[in-house]
Design a protein around this motif. Structure first.
Motif, mmCIF file in Angstrom:
data_model
loop_
_atom_site.group_PDB
_atom_site.id
_atom_site.type_symbol
_atom_site.label_atom_id
_atom_site.label_comp_id
_atom_site.label_asym_id
_atom_site.label_seq_id
_atom_site.Cartn_x
_atom_site.Cartn_y
_atom_site.Cartn_z
ATOM 1 N N LYS A 50 0.725 -1.146 0.061
ATOM 2 C CA LYS A 50 0.074 -0.052 0.128
ATOM 3 C C LYS A 50 0.772 1.235 -0.043
ATOM 4 O O LYS A 50 0.527 2.509 0.494
ATOM 5 N N LYS A 51 2.127 1.189 -0.718
ATOM 6 C CA LYS A 51 3.121 2.287 -0.766
ATOM 7 C C LYS A 51 3.692 2.841 0.485
ATOM 8 O O LYS A 51 3.915 4.018 0.358
ATOM 9 N N LYS A 52 3.211 2.112 1.497
ATOM 10 C CA LYS A 52 3.669 2.626 3.004
ATOM 11 C C LYS A 52 5.196 2.390 3.091
ATOM 12 O O LYS A 52 5.957 2.975 3.595
ATOM 13 N N LYS A 53 5.542 1.203 2.044
ATOM 14 C CA LYS A 53 7.223 1.181 2.322
ATOM 15 C C LYS A 53 7.796 1.383 0.920
ATOM 16 O O LYS A 53 7.438 0.895 -0.187
ATOM 17 N N GLU A 54 8.814 2.342 0.902
ATOM 18 C CA GLU A 54 9.426 2.888 -0.380
ATOM 19 C C GLU A 54 10.317 1.411 -0.793
ATOM 20 O O GLU A 54 11.256 0.837 0.170
ATOM 21 N N LEU A 55 10.346 1.113 -2.039
ATOM 22 C CA LEU A 55 11.232 0.120 -2.445
ATOM 23 C C LEU A 55 12.674 0.498 -2.111
ATOM 24 O O LEU A 55 13.106 1.749 -2.724
ATOM 25 N N ASN A 56 13.828 -0.277 -1.694
ATOM 26 C CA ASN A 56 15.137 0.356 -1.689
ATOM 27 C C ASN A 56 15.728 0.055 -2.831
ATOM 28 O O ASN A 56 16.008 -1.168 -3.336
ATOM 29 N N ASN A 57 16.164 1.115 -3.290
ATOM 30 C CA ASN A 57 16.968 1.243 -4.627
ATOM 31 C C ASN A 57 18.239 1.649 -4.281
ATOM 32 O O ASN A 57 18.955 1.844 -5.549
ATOM 33 N N THR A 58 18.698 1.548 -3.392
ATOM 34 C CA THR A 58 20.302 1.770 -2.966
ATOM 35 C C THR A 58 21.206 0.953 -3.485
ATOM 36 O O THR A 58 22.427 1.205 -3.521
ATOM 37 N N ILE A 59 20.721 -0.207 -3.682
ATOM 38 C CA ILE A 59 21.623 -1.444 -3.839
ATOM 39 C C ILE A 59 21.305 -1.966 -5.425
ATOM 40 O O ILE A 59 20.287 -2.220 -5.702
ATOM 41 N N ASN A 60 22.389 -2.110 -5.950
ATOM 42 C CA ASN A 60 22.026 -2.708 -7.670
ATOM 43 C C ASN A 60 21.651 -4.069 -7.513
ATOM 44 O O ASN A 60 22.376 -4.812 -6.957
ATOM 45 N N PRO A 61 20.170 -4.160 -8.059
ATOM 46 C CA PRO A 61 19.647 -5.546 -7.917
ATOM 47 C C PRO A 61 20.907 -6.668 -8.581
ATOM 48 O O PRO A 61 20.626 -7.839 -8.273
ATOM 49 N N ASN A 62 21.251 -6.330 -9.658
ATOM 50 C CA ASN A 62 22.227 -7.415 -10.390
ATOM 51 C C ASN A 62 23.694 -7.728 -9.481
ATOM 52 O O ASN A 62 24.234 -8.619 -9.975
ATOM 53 N N GLU A 63 23.775 -6.992 -8.552
ATOM 54 C CA GLU A 63 25.164 -7.050 -7.823
ATOM 55 C C GLU A 63 25.046 -7.437 -6.361
ATOM 56 O O GLU A 63 25.812 -7.475 -5.659
ATOM 57 N N ALA A 64 23.660 -7.380 -5.936
ATOM 58 C CA ALA A 64 23.651 -7.561 -4.476
ATOM 59 C C ALA A 64 24.130 -8.896 -3.915
ATOM 60 O O ALA A 64 24.808 -9.059 -2.848
ATOM 61 N N MET A 65 23.909 -9.844 -4.564
ATOM 62 C CA MET A 65 24.491 -11.152 -4.221
ATOM 63 C C MET A 65 26.013 -11.179 -4.188
ATOM 64 O O MET A 65 26.571 -11.773 -3.295
ATOM 65 N N ALA A 66 26.636 -10.994 -5.387
ATOM 66 C CA ALA A 66 28.042 -10.850 -5.646
ATOM 67 C C ALA A 66 28.861 -9.917 -4.588
ATOM 68 O O ALA A 66 29.765 -10.294 -3.843
ATOM 69 N N TYR A 67 28.106 -8.831 -4.057
ATOM 70 C CA TYR A 67 28.559 -8.019 -3.112
ATOM 71 C C TYR A 67 28.695 -8.436 -1.746
ATOM 72 O O TYR A 67 29.524 -8.384 -1.231
ATOM 73 N N GLY A 68 27.564 -9.289 -1.433
ATOM 74 C CA GLY A 68 27.387 -9.964 -0.126
ATOM 75 C C GLY A 68 28.629 -11.127 0.071
ATOM 76 O O GLY A 68 29.108 -11.308 0.972
ATOM 77 N N ALA A 69 28.703 -11.877 -1.095
ATOM 78 C CA ALA A 69 29.641 -12.788 -1.099
ATOM 79 C C ALA A 69 30.874 -12.495 -0.892
ATOM 80 O O ALA A 69 31.930 -13.026 -0.250
ATOM 81 N N ALA A 70 31.253 -11.148 -1.423
ATOM 82 C CA ALA A 70 32.485 -10.503 -1.342
ATOM 83 C C ALA A 70 32.739 -10.155 0.284
ATOM 84 O O ALA A 70 34.017 -10.365 0.564
ATOM 85 N N ILE A 71 31.800 -9.549 0.692
ATOM 86 C CA ILE A 71 31.984 -9.273 2.195
ATOM 87 C C ILE A 71 32.370 -10.258 2.784
ATOM 88 O O ILE A 71 33.132 -10.288 3.849
ATOM 89 N N TRP A 72 31.399 -11.579 2.729
ATOM 90 C CA TRP A 72 31.576 -12.462 3.538
ATOM 91 C C TRP A 72 33.086 -13.305 3.397
ATOM 92 O O TRP A 72 33.629 -13.825 4.286
ATOM 93 N N ALA A 73 33.491 -13.230 1.954
ATOM 94 C CA ALA A 73 34.831 -13.690 1.722
ATOM 95 C C ALA A 73 36.010 -13.010 2.490
ATOM 96 O O ALA A 73 36.885 -13.509 2.987
ATOM 97 N N THR A 74 35.581 -11.734 2.624
ATOM 98 C CA THR A 74 36.534 -10.719 3.366
ATOM 99 C C THR A 74 36.769 -10.987 4.631
ATOM 100 O O THR A 74 37.821 -11.139 5.375
ATOM 101 N N ILE A 75 35.592 -11.420 5.497
ATOM 102 C CA ILE A 75 35.674 -11.811 6.870
ATOM 103 C C ILE A 75 36.178 -13.230 7.061
ATOM 104 O O ILE A 75 36.960 -13.158 8.113
ATOM 105 N N LEU A 76 35.859 -14.239 6.346
ATOM 106 C CA LEU A 76 36.517 -15.598 6.429
ATOM 107 C C LEU A 76 37.882 -15.672 6.342
ATOM 108 O O LEU A 76 38.644 -16.280 6.714
ATOM 109 N N SER A 77 38.409 -14.768 5.278
ATOM 110 C CA SER A 77 39.834 -14.631 4.960
ATOM 111 C C SER A 77 40.637 -13.688 5.923
ATOM 112 O O SER A 77 41.766 -13.754 5.892
#
Length: 261
Positions: free
Chosen positions: A204-231
């Motif tokens: 009901k348009k009460k929640k704005e869609l979050n467009n600050t994250i590139n939808p095509n890169e969201a998963m790769a970005y998260g995997a890179a962060i996790w790789a940094t933590i594990l390494s």
């Protein structure tokens, strides 16, 4: 082959060899598919599901957040099914125009699929997309177009059904949709304008869609962060707690063949 090519691209960009990796896979991947995805000559530190990777990305961007709930809403299915519908539409148009059936010609179908995928992507930013293929089948050129309105009408049932996982997600989480802080878009299919409109309509348009994250890169970005933590890399995100996704229901089968779910 895909992972090997990605490994080569990474090494070319970094200028040195890459040996360790964190791989993000679809939430619906089974163990066999996951094992097949890690055979690329890499030391795989972890395999995480794409919703978790997207959640990590969002959690890092929103540093004040204490907890990120990631649910798999299944919009990859939109991409998988909307393309065949588009192909069938233009296949029928070609058949009517030239009285030729090219449904068994794999090369012609492959070229048509590529053109339809390009048109689908164009319709995310334009109201009309053109299909132009020279010598598509038996020397016949094929030129056509499709409007965004007709594309949405063609896939209307599919788009409506795509909202079912969203409703199930809210129900399974045991919360009200008013309790959702933000709706984060992840995956190329969330660029489709109709999908965004349906999400806004549901909330009901009460929640704005979050467009600050590139939808095509969201998963790769998260995997890179996790790789940094594990390494052991330098990061401020060591307090991230990753709870993976279990996409399938669990059951117990007894010797008497009774299923207990």
């Amino acid at each position: 082959m895909i992972l090997l090519r990605m490994k080569e691209n990474v090494e070319s960009y970094l200028g040195h060899k890459a040996s360790d990796a964190v791989i993000s896979v679809s939430a619906t991947f089974n163990r066999t598919q996951i094992q097949a995805s890690i055979i690329a000559g890499l030391n795989v530190l972890a395999v995480i599901k794409e919703p978790c990777a997207a959640g990590i990305t969002y959690g890092r961007r929103k540093r004040h957040s204490q907890c990120v709930h990631s649910r798999y809403w299944g919009y990859n299915g939109v991409a998988s099914w909307s393309r065949p519908l588009l192909v069938n539409h233009f296949l029928g148009e070609f058949n009517r125009k030239y009285k030729k059936d090219m449904s068994t010609n794999l090369r012609a179908l492959s070229r048509l699929r590529t053109a339809c995928e390009r048109a689908k992507c164009e319709l995310t930013v334009a109201t009309r997309a053109a299909i132009e293929i020279d010598s598509l089948f038996e020397g016949h050129d094929f030129y056509s177009s499709i409007t965004r309105a007709w594309f949405e009408e063609l896939n209307n049932d599919l788009f409506r059904n795509a909202m079912d996982p969203v409703k199930k997600c809210i129900h399974d989480a045991g919360i009200d949709k008013a309790s959702v802080d933000e709706v984060v878009l992840a995956g190329g299919s969330t660029r489709i304008k109709k999908i965004r409109e349906l999400l806004c309509e549901y909330f009901k348009k009460k929640k704005e869609l979050n467009n600050t994250i590139n939808p095509n890169e969201a998963m790769a970005y998260g995997a890179a962060i996790w790789a940094t933590i594990l390494s052991g890399g330098i990061t401020k995100d060591h307090n991230i707690a990753l709870v993976d996704v279990l996409p399938n229901s669990l059951g117990v089968k007894t010797a008497l063949s009774y299923d207990l779910n």
